[in-house]
Design a protein around this motif. Structure first.
Motif, PDB file in Angstrom:
ATOM      1  N   VAL A 144      -2.596   0.400  -7.424  1.00  0.00           N
ATOM      2  CA  VAL A 144      -1.629   0.156  -6.355  1.00  0.00           C
ATOM      3  C   VAL A 144      -1.256   1.475  -5.684  1.00  0.00           C
ATOM      4  O   VAL A 144      -1.012   2.476  -6.368  1.00  0.00           O
ATOM      5  CB  VAL A 144      -0.358  -0.524  -6.901  1.00  0.00           C
ATOM      6  CG1 VAL A 144       0.630  -0.811  -5.780  1.00  0.00           C
ATOM      7  CG2 VAL A 144      -0.712  -1.811  -7.644  1.00  0.00           C
ATOM      8  N   VAL A 145      -1.209   1.466  -4.350  1.00  0.00           N
ATOM      9  CA  VAL A 145      -0.792   2.622  -3.557  1.00  0.00           C
ATOM     10  C   VAL A 145       0.569   2.324  -2.933  1.00  0.00           C
ATOM     11  O   VAL A 145       0.786   1.230  -2.400  1.00  0.00           O
ATOM     12  CB  VAL A 145      -1.817   2.929  -2.447  1.00  0.00           C
ATOM     13  CG1 VAL A 145      -1.268   3.967  -1.466  1.00  0.00           C
ATOM     14  CG2 VAL A 145      -3.128   3.412  -3.039  1.00  0.00           C
ATOM     15  N   LEU A 146       1.478   3.298  -2.992  1.00  0.00           N
ATOM     16  CA  LEU A 146       2.738   3.230  -2.254  1.00  0.00           C
ATOM     17  C   LEU A 146       2.661   4.211  -1.100  1.00  0.00           C
ATOM     18  O   LEU A 146       2.282   5.366  -1.293  1.00  0.00           O
ATOM     19  CB  LEU A 146       3.930   3.612  -3.138  1.00  0.00           C
ATOM     20  CG  LEU A 146       4.149   2.900  -4.457  1.00  0.00           C
ATOM     21  CD1 LEU A 146       5.459   3.382  -5.086  1.00  0.00           C
ATOM     22  CD2 LEU A 146       4.157   1.403  -4.284  1.00  0.00           C
ATOM     23  N   ALA A 147       3.053   3.777   0.084  1.00  0.00           N
ATOM     24  CA  ALA A 147       3.076   4.660   1.249  1.00  0.00           C
ATOM     25  C   ALA A 147       4.145   4.150   2.208  1.00  0.00           C
ATOM     26  O   ALA A 147       4.302   2.935   2.372  1.00  0.00           O
ATOM     27  CB  ALA A 147       1.720   4.693   1.944  1.00  0.00           C
ATOM     28  N   HIS A 148       4.862   5.054   2.846  1.00  0.00           N
ATOM     29  CA  HIS A 148       5.859   4.600   3.813  1.00  0.00           C
ATOM     30  C   HIS A 148       5.189   4.003   5.041  1.00  0.00           C
ATOM     31  O   HIS A 148       5.535   2.905   5.488  1.00  0.00           O
ATOM     32  CB  HIS A 148       6.773   5.750   4.232  1.00  0.00           C
ATOM     33  CG  HIS A 148       7.784   5.334   5.263  1.00  0.00           C
ATOM     34  ND1 HIS A 148       8.778   4.424   4.997  1.00  0.00           N
ATOM     35  CD2 HIS A 148       7.936   5.684   6.580  1.00  0.00           C
ATOM     36  CE1 HIS A 148       9.503   4.232   6.082  1.00  0.00           C
ATOM     37  NE2 HIS A 148       9.011   4.982   7.056  1.00  0.00           N
ATOM     38  N   HIS A 149       4.231   4.704   5.602  1.00  0.00           N
ATOM     39  CA  HIS A 149       3.601   4.253   6.839  1.00  0.00           C
ATOM     40  C   HIS A 149       2.470   3.260   6.550  1.00  0.00           C
ATOM     41  O   HIS A 149       1.724   3.438   5.595  1.00  0.00           O
ATOM     42  CB  HIS A 149       3.034   5.447   7.616  1.00  0.00           C
ATOM     43  CG  HIS A 149       4.081   6.388   8.117  1.00  0.00           C
ATOM     44  ND1 HIS A 149       4.641   7.366   7.316  1.00  0.00           N
ATOM     45  CD2 HIS A 149       4.679   6.494   9.336  1.00  0.00           C
ATOM     46  CE1 HIS A 149       5.531   8.052   8.030  1.00  0.00           C
ATOM     47  NE2 HIS A 149       5.585   7.535   9.249  1.00  0.00           N
TER      48      HIS A 149
END
Length: 284
Positions: A144-149
């Motif tokens: 899983v990746v977390l990113a704001h944009h």
């Protein structure tokens, strides 16, 4: 089954105060294994706003991890913005700019997509991408990746998409990422990315704002994700007066063709939702 809560765009400094306690009750009541916050803790990166954000995090009963958003670097203090952009974020939220969490059957990696030289548009940091791919190569579960944009957005969105976002999704598909959780747009979107080379290998879960009054024609919301090695059960929780209710649910299965939506977990209309059961207490 591992349970994640996905929050984004809390924007302390411009929140609806009547939603603070209901959001905490709903999140803690769901008993997640991890709370993932994809940036914009503050409205203007001021100390008082960061203190409120930190107080919120301390009331979470589960482990949490976070990445910064573009509002988490100062807009009006140019020295801070260009010389020490993450100074307050590091002080009040976390020192980790690329956090990594390992849970049973799950590896979560956070990306910093903030660009101090542009107010809205984010950027891909390819060194982070390479590091994440090395981590995913050693993982035996969901990645899983977390990113704001966001790495993809609807055509009617006025904000500029990150440069090279499509190339980044291709790379994430190649190196074994399965989900991307993002925010920034204050709107809900949950569906697979359609990679040119790899099909629907990566599922996006894009939530709106959990607390802010800066709505974009949608309700305040967050997501509950129940994940195992081959499936993702996703619920959208929306604000209704003094509680959050379930507005939508989707079930995806991962197979040879990537992520495919399954009809075995059908959507439920908001007016039919039970506000107690919808807080996610107990298994489905």
């Amino acid at each position: 089954m591992t349970r994640l809560i996905h929050l984004s765009d809390l924007h302390f400094g411009r929140t609806a105060p009547e939603l603070l306690d209901p959001l905490l009750r709903a999140v803690n009541g769901a008993k997640p294994d991890l709370v993932a916050v994809t940036g914009d803790f503050t409205q203007r990166a001021r100390r008082s706003q960061y203190r409120d954000a930190r107080a919120f995090l301390r009331k979470l009963q589960a482990s949490w991890m976070a990445v910064p958003g573009n509002h988490d670097v100062s807009l009006d203090n140019l020295w801070l913005r260009f010389v020490r952009p993450y100074r307050r974020y590091r002080r009040f939220i976390t020192e980790e700019m690329m956090p990594v969490k390992h849970l049973p059957g799950l590896t979560v990696v956070g990306f910093n997509t903030v660009d101090r030289f542009r107010w809205q548009r984010g950027k891909i940091r390819w060194l982070q991408m390479r590091h994440a791919c090395r981590i995913f190569s050693e993982s035996k579960g969901l990645n899983v990746v977390l990113a704001h944009h966001p790495f993809e957005q609807d055509p009617d969105v006025e904000k500029s998409l990150m440069r090279d976002a499509d190339q980044a999704i291709e790379r994430l598909s190649e190196c074994g990422a399965h989900l991307v959780l993002s925010g920034h747009l204050h709107r809900w979107r949950t569906e697979p990315f359609l990679s040119r080379k790899h099909g629907a290998q990566v599922l996006q879960v894009h939530v709106g704002t959990g607390l802010s009054t800066r709505l974009r024609g949608q309700e305040n919301d967050f997501a509950i994700l129940d994940l195992d090695s081959h499936s993702a059960n996703i619920r959208r929780m929306i604000a209704r007066e003094d509680h959050f209710i379930e507005a939508e649910r989707r079930h995806y299965s991962f197979g040879d063709k990537g992520w495919e939506r399954s009809p075995e977990w059908p959507p439920r209309a908001p007016q039919q939702a039970d506000p107690v059961a919808a807080q996610g207490v107990g298994p489905e």
